[in-house]
Design a protein around this motif. Structure first.
Motif, PDB file in Angstrom:
ATOM      1  N   UNK A 185       1.356  -0.920   0.050  1.00 53.84           N
ATOM      2  CA  UNK A 185       0.355   0.349   0.083  1.00 53.84           C
ATOM      3  C   UNK A 185       0.580   1.429   0.449  1.00 53.84           C
ATOM      4  N   UNK A 186      -0.005   2.082  -0.628  1.00 54.76           N
ATOM      5  CA  UNK A 186       0.809   3.664  -1.105  1.00 54.76           C
ATOM      6  C   UNK A 186      -0.039   4.754  -0.233  1.00 54.76           C
ATOM      7  N   UNK A 187       0.611   5.911   0.063  1.00 57.32           N
ATOM      8  CA  UNK A 187      -0.605   6.532   0.593  1.00 57.32           C
ATOM      9  C   UNK A 187       0.191   7.831  -0.414  1.00 57.32           C
ATOM     10  N   UNK A 188      -0.681   8.184  -1.725  1.00 57.11           N
ATOM     11  CA  UNK A 188      -0.573   9.404  -2.514  1.00 57.11           C
ATOM     12  C   UNK A 188      -0.792  10.992  -1.658  1.00 57.11           C
ATOM     13  N   UNK A 189      -0.107  11.391  -1.256  1.00 50.77           N
ATOM     14  CA  UNK A 189      -0.660  13.202  -0.926  1.00 50.77           C
ATOM     15  C   UNK A 189       0.530  14.213  -0.777  1.00 50.77           C
ATOM     16  N   UNK A 190       0.073  15.555  -0.021  1.00 49.31           N
ATOM     17  CA  UNK A 190       0.830  16.771  -0.385  1.00 49.31           C
ATOM     18  C   UNK A 190       1.492  16.693   1.249  1.00 49.31           C
ATOM     19  N   UNK A 191       2.786  16.779   0.767  1.00 47.42           N
ATOM     20  CA  UNK A 191       3.851  16.747   1.735  1.00 47.42           C
ATOM     21  C   UNK A 191       4.104  18.429   2.199  1.00 47.42           C
ATOM     22  N   UNK A 192       3.569  18.676   3.638  1.00 47.78           N
ATOM     23  CA  UNK A 192       4.301  20.115   3.896  1.00 47.78           C
ATOM     24  C   UNK A 192       5.434  20.023   4.168  1.00 47.78           C
ATOM     25  N   UNK A 193       6.040  19.485   4.157  1.00 47.02           N
ATOM     26  CA  UNK A 193       7.667  19.814   4.099  1.00 47.02           C
ATOM     27  C   UNK A 193       8.147  19.828   3.531  1.00 47.02           C
ATOM     28  N   UNK A 194       8.198  18.869   2.268  1.00 52.47           N
ATOM     29  CA  UNK A 194       8.968  18.893   0.432  1.00 52.47           C
ATOM     30  C   UNK A 194       7.752  19.794   0.192  1.00 52.47           C
ATOM     31  N   UNK A 195       7.024  20.365  -0.067  1.00 56.95           N
ATOM     32  CA  UNK A 195       6.047  21.102  -0.280  1.00 56.95           C
ATOM     33  C   UNK A 195       5.462  21.050  -1.734  1.00 56.95           C
ATOM     34  N   UNK A 196       5.308  19.487  -2.111  1.00 54.68           N
ATOM     35  CA  UNK A 196       4.918  19.062  -2.799  1.00 54.68           C
ATOM     36  C   UNK A 196       3.664  17.639  -3.014  1.00 54.68           C
ATOM     37  N   UNK A 197       4.094  16.848  -4.513  1.00 55.77           N
ATOM     38  CA  UNK A 197       3.027  15.906  -4.059  1.00 55.77           C
ATOM     39  C   UNK A 197       4.169  15.012  -3.736  1.00 55.77           C
ATOM     40  N   UNK A 198       3.896  13.698  -2.901  1.00 61.86           N
ATOM     41  CA  UNK A 198       4.281  12.477  -2.563  1.00 61.86           C
ATOM     42  C   UNK A 198       3.902  11.231  -2.040  1.00 61.86           C
ATOM     43  N   UNK A 199       4.455  10.251  -2.531  1.00 65.08           N
ATOM     44  CA  UNK A 199       3.847   8.757  -2.303  1.00 65.08           C
ATOM     45  C   UNK A 199       4.302   8.236  -0.697  1.00 65.08           C
ATOM     46  N   UNK A 200       4.604   7.433  -0.187  1.00 62.35           N
ATOM     47  CA  UNK A 200       4.876   7.274   0.982  1.00 62.35           C
ATOM     48  C   UNK A 200       4.530   5.596   1.137  1.00 62.35           C
ATOM     49  N   UNK A 201       5.052   4.775   1.020  1.00 66.75           N
ATOM     50  CA  UNK A 201       4.857   3.380   1.661  1.00 66.75           C
ATOM     51  C   UNK A 201       4.794   3.442   3.247  1.00 66.75           C
ATOM     52  N   UNK A 202       3.150   2.747   2.621  1.00 70.14           N
ATOM     53  CA  UNK A 202       1.994   2.657   4.519  1.00 70.14           C
ATOM     54  C   UNK A 202       3.144   1.812   5.884  1.00 70.14           C
ATOM     55  N   UNK A 203       4.128   0.735   5.124  1.00 72.81           N
ATOM     56  CA  UNK A 203       4.664  -0.189   5.814  1.00 72.81           C
ATOM     57  C   UNK A 203       5.913   0.691   6.820  1.00 72.81           C
ATOM     58  N   UNK A 204       6.087   1.654   5.959  1.00 69.90           N
ATOM     59  CA  UNK A 204       7.167   2.981   6.549  1.00 69.90           C
ATOM     60  C   UNK A 204       7.060   3.922   7.521  1.00 69.90           C
TER      61      UNK A 204
END
Length: 320
Positions: A185-204
């Motif tokens: 599973x991946x979470x797709x969203x806007x990362x406020x740290x990077x100020x851009x869209x990012x994809x996060x591996x949920x298990x991490x």
């Protein structure tokens, strides 16, 4: 598709959507708009209550629905097996729903069909490819945050390999979409740290907190992920010897975006975030894999080869 099947499918299409234009139906069923007009007329003559609004399209009278469909043995088996397979990927709430839905479908099947599906199930097994307990633990919270449009604070661990140090960052993320790719599973969203869209591996994701602040989704509807969308800008080419080409293609890792048969073997194109991410996979094929690009990966593999030689030529201790 014959006309009878198309007429039934057209009713199902209208049942699934609030309103459909003739052009929409024509595109869906790959027929002409004139044929759509004839089919709609035939359905009306058969007693299907269709409302036509000029300029807006067709819709079914509210409350109208088709009686339960008769499933073929193959359709029934796929639905039941599919529900049970998907249950492995979801959190306990949805996993339970998948099991109960499969049981309900089995219950309403005619006895001969129920016996067929049960017998076929005993001869087939679908096993989860990985332990999904970590990611399942977050799915309920993530799904609810997406529905409520609530921001999240997460602790995220970057990829850890023997060639790169682990890194953990705390981020605020506006969650847009959950996507499952090969049981991950991946979470797709806007990362406020990077100020851009990012994809996060949920298990991490280790810590997860739903914040009070809300957000409005950005841009157009999100689409399914592919390897080029997961922050993997580096292009890698690996040529595999012909004698292992079939085995390479049996289980390609996610970062392989294409394979092409060449006179001297199988050419694989990969997209990775860092060359270190692919070292272990390439090394697993030994002398049957040759990196064509980038040079940085060739150098890293050469260094690993020398380190392996020192390991086996020297004392029986692991090198740092």
């Amino acid at each position: 598709m014959n006309r009878v099947d198309r007429l039934l499918a057209m009713v199902l299409e209208l049942q699934a959507h609030q309103r459909r234009r003739a052009a929409d139906l024509a595109a869906t069923f790959e027929i002409s708009v004139r044929t759509v007009y004839r089919d709609i007329l035939a359905l009306c003559e058969a007693g299907v209550p269709i409302i036509s609004v000029p300029g807006q399209g067709y819709s079914l009278v509210e409350g109208y629905f088709l009686p339960p469909l008769q499933l073929t043995p193959a359709e029934a088996l796929l639905i039941v097996q599919g529900l049970r397979a998907l249950g492995h990927l979801y959190d306990p709430t949805y996993a339970t729903a998948a099991r109960t839905a499969a049981t309900k479908i089995l219950t309403i099947l005619p006895p001969p069909l129920r016996l067929h599906v049960t017998t076929m199930q005993q001869g087939m097994a679908i096993i989860a490819a990985r332990d999904t307990a970590i990611q399942q633990g977050h799915l309920t919270v993530l799904r609810e945050a997406i529905a409520a449009q609530r921001s999240l604070r997460i602790s995220y661990h970057g990829r850890t390999t023997p060639f790169a140090a682990a890194r953990c960052t705390t981020r605020v993320v506006d969650p847009y979409q959950l996507t499952c790719v090969r049981t991950v599973w991946y979470l797709h969203g806007f990362c406020h740290l990077r100020r851009a869209l990012r994809n996060f591996r949920v298990e991490r994701i280790s810590d997860l907190t739903v914040l009070e602040q809300t957000f409005e989704p950005m841009g157009t509807p999100h689409v399914a992920l592919d390897a080029t969308q997961l922050d993997q800008p580096i292009r890698v080419q690996v040529l595999f010897a012909a004698q292992v080409a079939a085995w390479v293609q049996e289980e390609l890792p996610f970062f392989v975006v294409s394979t092409t048969q060449q006179p001297d073997g199988l050419l694989a194109i990969l997209h990775v975030r860092a060359v270190e991410d692919v070292v272990q996979w390439v090394l697993s094929w030994g002398r049957f894999a040759r990196v064509l690009e980038p040079i940085a990966l060739q150098v890293l593999l050469r260094d690993q080869g020398r380190a392996l030689q020192r390991l086996y030529d020297g004392p029986e201790t692991l090198l740092p």
